[in-house]
Design a protein around this motif. Structure first.
Motif, PDB file in Angstrom:
ATOM      1  N   TYR A 295       0.900  -1.304   0.204  1.00 25.93           N
ATOM      2  CA  TYR A 295      -0.208   0.082  -0.179  1.00 25.93           C
ATOM      3  C   TYR A 295       1.009   1.297   0.224  1.00 25.93           C
ATOM      4  O   TYR A 295       2.262   1.101   0.447  1.00 25.93           O
ATOM      5  CB  TYR A 295      -1.001  -0.086   1.201  1.00 25.93           C
ATOM      6  CG  TYR A 295      -1.611  -1.315   1.644  1.00 25.93           C
ATOM      7  CD1 TYR A 295      -2.608  -1.765   0.557  1.00 25.93           C
ATOM      8  CD2 TYR A 295      -1.309  -2.045   2.476  1.00 25.93           C
ATOM      9  CE1 TYR A 295      -3.182  -2.735   0.916  1.00 25.93           C
ATOM     10  CE2 TYR A 295      -1.983  -3.409   2.715  1.00 25.93           C
ATOM     11  CZ  TYR A 295      -2.988  -3.628   1.905  1.00 25.93           C
ATOM     12  OH  TYR A 295      -3.437  -4.749   2.117  1.00 25.93           O
ATOM     13  N   PRO A 296       0.322   2.606  -0.348  1.00 28.31           N
ATOM     14  CA  PRO A 296      -1.122   2.528  -0.957  1.00 28.31           C
ATOM     15  C   PRO A 296      -1.362   2.311  -2.378  1.00 28.31           C
ATOM     16  O   PRO A 296      -0.243   2.097  -2.797  1.00 28.31           O
ATOM     17  CB  PRO A 296      -1.337   4.223  -0.604  1.00 28.31           C
ATOM     18  CG  PRO A 296       0.001   4.657  -0.711  1.00 28.31           C
ATOM     19  CD  PRO A 296       0.910   3.501  -0.047  1.00 28.31           C
ATOM     20  N   VAL A 297      -2.375   2.073  -2.783  1.00 27.75           N
ATOM     21  CA  VAL A 297      -2.936   2.132  -4.153  1.00 27.75           C
ATOM     22  C   VAL A 297      -3.218   3.209  -4.812  1.00 27.75           C
ATOM     23  O   VAL A 297      -3.786   4.174  -4.158  1.00 27.75           O
ATOM     24  CB  VAL A 297      -3.738   0.775  -4.239  1.00 27.75           C
ATOM     25  CG1 VAL A 297      -3.277  -0.544  -3.819  1.00 27.75           C
ATOM     26  CG2 VAL A 297      -5.150   1.256  -3.670  1.00 27.75           C
TER      27      VAL A 297
ATOM     28  N   LEU B 147      -8.509  -4.989  -0.297  1.00 28.62           N
ATOM     29  CA  LEU B 147      -8.040  -3.739   0.642  1.00 28.62           C
ATOM     30  C   LEU B 147      -8.569  -3.879   1.951  1.00 28.62           C
ATOM     31  O   LEU B 147      -9.785  -4.003   2.034  1.00 28.62           O
ATOM     32  CB  LEU B 147      -8.254  -2.565  -0.145  1.00 28.62           C
ATOM     33  CG  LEU B 147      -7.530  -1.932  -1.370  1.00 28.62           C
ATOM     34  CD1 LEU B 147      -8.121  -0.764  -2.017  1.00 28.62           C
ATOM     35  CD2 LEU B 147      -6.089  -1.680  -1.106  1.00 28.62           C
TER      36      LEU B 147
ATOM     37  N   TYR C 151      -4.355   3.218   2.608  1.00 28.79           N
ATOM     38  CA  TYR C 151      -4.676   2.132   1.611  1.00 28.79           C
ATOM     39  C   TYR C 151      -4.811   2.787   0.206  1.00 28.79           C
ATOM     40  O   TYR C 151      -4.497   2.041  -0.723  1.00 28.79           O
ATOM     41  CB  TYR C 151      -5.708   1.251   2.163  1.00 28.79           C
ATOM     42  CG  TYR C 151      -5.375   0.469   3.404  1.00 28.79           C
ATOM     43  CD1 TYR C 151      -4.479  -0.372   3.564  1.00 28.79           C
ATOM     44  CD2 TYR C 151      -6.108   1.041   4.489  1.00 28.79           C
ATOM     45  CE1 TYR C 151      -4.091  -0.866   4.971  1.00 28.79           C
ATOM     46  CE2 TYR C 151      -5.728   0.569   5.781  1.00 28.79           C
ATOM     47  CZ  TYR C 151      -4.790  -0.380   6.010  1.00 28.79           C
ATOM     48  OH  TYR C 151      -4.647  -0.748   7.010  1.00 28.79           O
TER      49      TYR C 151
ATOM     50  N   SER D  32      -0.357  -1.063  -7.101  1.00 29.31           N
ATOM     51  CA  SER D  32       0.180  -1.424  -5.760  1.00 29.31           C
ATOM     52  C   SER D  32       1.244  -0.470  -5.581  1.00 29.31           C
ATOM     53  O   SER D  32       2.073  -0.186  -6.375  1.00 29.31           O
ATOM     54  CB  SER D  32       0.332  -2.709  -5.645  1.00 29.31           C
ATOM     55  OG  SER D  32      -0.756  -3.565  -5.747  1.00 29.31           O
TER      56      SER D  32
END
Length: 141
Positions: free
Chosen positions: A61-63, A99, A106, A130
């Motif tokens: 993470y984060p995406v 998630l 995230y 990702s």
């Protein structure tokens, strides 16, 4: 022991368009059950697309999420197109356990793209990137 490689980029396609934000607001004003029925129906479409594409749980993470909104014609306003589906799609990604949550920890961002209309295909191409903002790039995090 077999090593599982988790991709940094995953995508899936949800056929057909989502209702506009104006349609969602209209359903919410009618009665909560009308809104809930429509939300459940469209969430099920997203879940089906995620499962069909065999998307794996996101490990880093984060995406960042890219939405490509493919319409059959150019009649609808772009802001109504995106607002009508983005929340449902992200909530379905969380609901499927890909998630843990959709907070800033995230999800660091999303982008909407609107290719030229295509009379043969309408829907949403969703790409999840990702580790989009490594935390070491932001001191103090």
């Amino acid at each position: 022991m077999k090593r599982v490689v988790v991709p940094n980029e995953q995508w899936f396609f949800i056929p057909d368009i989502f209702p506009s934000e104006n349609q969602w607001l209209g359903w919410a004003k009618k009665h909560w059950s009308v809104y809930k029925r429509e939300r459940d129906r469209h969430t099920a479409r997203v879940v089906q697309a995620i499962r069909g594409a065999k998307i794996v749980k996101i490990a880093s993470y984060p995406v960042r999420i890219l939405f490509r909104w493919q319409e059959k014609n150019g009649r609808r306003d772009l802001d109504n197109i995106a607002a009508g589906g983005r929340k449902i799609i992200i909530d379905a990604i969380v609901g499927e356990g890909l998630l843990p949550d959709d907070t800033r920890k995230y999800v660091c961002g999303f982008e909407d793209a609107f290719p030229p209309p295509d009379k043969k295909e309408a829907g949403v191409h969703v790409t999840i990137y990702s580790n989009a903002f490594p935390t070491d790039a932001y001191p103090g995090r």
